[in-house]
Design a protein around this motif. Structure first.
Motif, mmCIF file in Angstrom:
data_model
loop_
_atom_site.group_PDB
_atom_site.id
_atom_site.type_symbol
_atom_site.label_atom_id
_atom_site.label_comp_id
_atom_site.label_asym_id
_atom_site.label_seq_id
_atom_site.Cartn_x
_atom_site.Cartn_y
_atom_site.Cartn_z
ATOM 1 N N ALA A 32 0.839 -1.203 0.000
ATOM 2 C CA ALA A 32 0.000 0.000 0.000
ATOM 3 C C ALA A 32 0.872 1.251 0.000
ATOM 4 O O ALA A 32 0.606 2.211 -0.741
ATOM 5 C CB ALA A 32 -0.928 -0.007 1.211
ATOM 6 N N PHE A 39 -3.297 4.541 4.854
ATOM 7 C CA PHE A 39 -4.475 4.166 5.619
ATOM 8 C C PHE A 39 -4.941 5.339 6.478
ATOM 9 O O PHE A 39 -4.128 6.083 7.040
ATOM 10 C CB PHE A 39 -4.174 2.972 6.525
ATOM 11 C CG PHE A 39 -3.812 1.717 5.777
ATOM 12 C CD1 PHE A 39 -4.386 1.429 4.547
ATOM 13 C CD2 PHE A 39 -2.900 0.819 6.302
ATOM 14 C CE1 PHE A 39 -4.066 0.273 3.859
ATOM 15 C CE2 PHE A 39 -2.569 -0.349 5.624
ATOM 16 C CZ PHE A 39 -3.150 -0.614 4.399
ATOM 17 N N ASP A 43 -11.143 3.608 7.609
ATOM 18 C CA ASP A 43 -10.992 2.756 6.434
ATOM 19 C C ASP A 43 -11.315 1.304 6.777
ATOM 20 O O ASP A 43 -11.220 0.885 7.935
ATOM 21 C CB ASP A 43 -9.548 2.801 5.900
ATOM 22 C CG ASP A 43 -9.216 4.099 5.189
ATOM 23 O OD1 ASP A 43 -10.148 4.883 4.911
ATOM 24 O OD2 ASP A 43 -8.021 4.314 4.902
ATOM 25 N N LEU A 45 -10.187 -2.560 5.292
ATOM 26 C CA LEU A 45 -9.332 -3.333 4.394
ATOM 27 C C LEU A 45 -9.967 -4.703 4.208
ATOM 28 O O LEU A 45 -10.135 -5.455 5.169
ATOM 29 C CB LEU A 45 -7.929 -3.460 4.982
ATOM 30 C CG LEU A 45 -6.849 -4.056 4.091
ATOM 31 C CD1 LEU A 45 -6.672 -3.232 2.821
ATOM 32 C CD2 LEU A 45 -5.534 -4.146 4.833
ATOM 33 N N LEU A 229 -8.828 -1.571 -0.344
ATOM 34 C CA LEU A 229 -9.073 -0.560 0.671
ATOM 35 C C LEU A 229 -10.378 0.162 0.346
ATOM 36 O O LEU A 229 -10.557 0.638 -0.775
ATOM 37 C CB LEU A 229 -7.911 0.441 0.699
ATOM 38 C CG LEU A 229 -7.995 1.578 1.718
ATOM 39 C CD1 LEU A 229 -7.880 1.027 3.131
ATOM 40 C CD2 LEU A 229 -6.900 2.604 1.461
ATOM 41 N N ARG A 231 -13.025 3.188 1.562
ATOM 42 C CA ARG A 231 -13.071 4.420 2.371
ATOM 43 C C ARG A 231 -14.431 5.096 2.214
ATOM 44 O O ARG A 231 -14.997 5.108 1.133
ATOM 45 C CB ARG A 231 -11.955 5.368 1.930
ATOM 46 C CG ARG A 231 -11.871 6.691 2.677
ATOM 47 C CD ARG A 231 -10.546 7.385 2.363
ATOM 48 N NE ARG A 231 -9.424 6.605 2.865
ATOM 49 C CZ ARG A 231 -8.164 6.729 2.422
ATOM 50 N NH1 ARG A 231 -7.886 7.568 1.435
ATOM 51 N NH2 ARG A 231 -7.209 5.990 2.956
#
Length: 255
Positions: A32, A39, A43, A45, A229, A231
């Motif tokens: 990442a 991050f 968030d 994952l 990821l 968000r």
């Protein structure tokens, strides 16, 4: 004027082929970072169960499996490899449905899926190997989350995802089999609709929706994108576990 809600999903690129003993959290964080993804608190994952299972040593060589008489008989009915059937039975509470080419079971974790979630795609060993699901996906999600939080100081959620078919619709969807730091189910009972009517039965499989959104990017074939990821989620509800989404037997009309 309030701003429109927004959801962002980014696949983490360049994740290598995972082997037993690999540090999943370290690999995800380094890849990442290399991709310029940072991050943030809130968030989520979403990590494919396949790479978690590989790291946890759940890859089995079929040559090491001795089929039981029950597995031999079920293999003859379904046309499946008796060694694979033995693994399926070892991971299952009971057989739900069976016919030629199909074996659906209730997994030891409670959900119902084809072949107890055991997979032979995208693994080394081809037809002579099989990958079992992580032993305890909720605990796996906890470990990855704790490791990432310890290394970044960021409060994020981790989901372990898999794909399941559905009895009354064609095609697979992403589901969460491990949840840490996010609501698994959002209970909307008692809230109001646009017209003020009280909702009486509405419960949202929130973690499954997040897993399916991630699967739009991760895929199931040769994409090689086993971590996504996400968000912009609403994680204000109480955190839950994947086991929260298992329907109790007394409420299951199809079991």
């Amino acid at each position: 004027m309030s701003s429109a809600p927004k959801l962002i999903a980014c696949a983490i690129p360049d994740i290598p082929l995972i082997e037993s003993g690999d540090d999943i959290a370290d690999i995800l964080l380094s890849r990442a970072t290399s991709a310029g993804l940072q991050f943030q608190s809130g968030d989520a994952l979403v990590v494919a169960s396949k790479i978690v299972a590989k790291a946890e040593g759940r890859l089995m060589a079929l040559a090491s499996v001795l089929p039981s008489p029950e597995a031999e008989a079920l293999a003859a009915e379904t046309g499946k490899d008796p060694r694979l059937v033995e693994l399926i039975l070892s991971e299952s509470q009971r057989v739900s449905r069976k016919r030629k080419g199909v074996l659906v079971t209730q997994h030891r974790l409670g959900f119902v899926s084809a072949n107890a979630g055991i997979d032979q795609s995208n693994i080394e060993g081809g037809d002579e190997a099989a990958l079992l699901l992580p032993l305890d996906p909720d605990a796996s999600a906890d470990r990855i989350r704790a490791a990432l939080q310890g290394r970044t100081g960021v409060d994020l959620a981790v989901l372990i995802s898999d794909t399941h078919g559905r009895a009354f619709r064609v095609g697979n969807v992403g589901v969460a089999i491990g949840v840490s730091g996010l609501p698994a189910v959002q209970d909307l009972r008692g809230s109001r609709d646009l017209y003020g009517r009280a909702l009486e039965v509405t419960q949202v499989a929130y973690a499954d929706l997040v897993a399916s959104a991630a699967h739009l990017l991760g895929g199931e074939a040769d994409q090689g994108l086993p971590a996504v990821l996400v968000r912009g989620l609403d994680s204000r509800s109480a955190h839950g576990r994947a086991t929260d989404m298992i329907r109790a037997a007394e409420h299951d009309l199809y079991r």
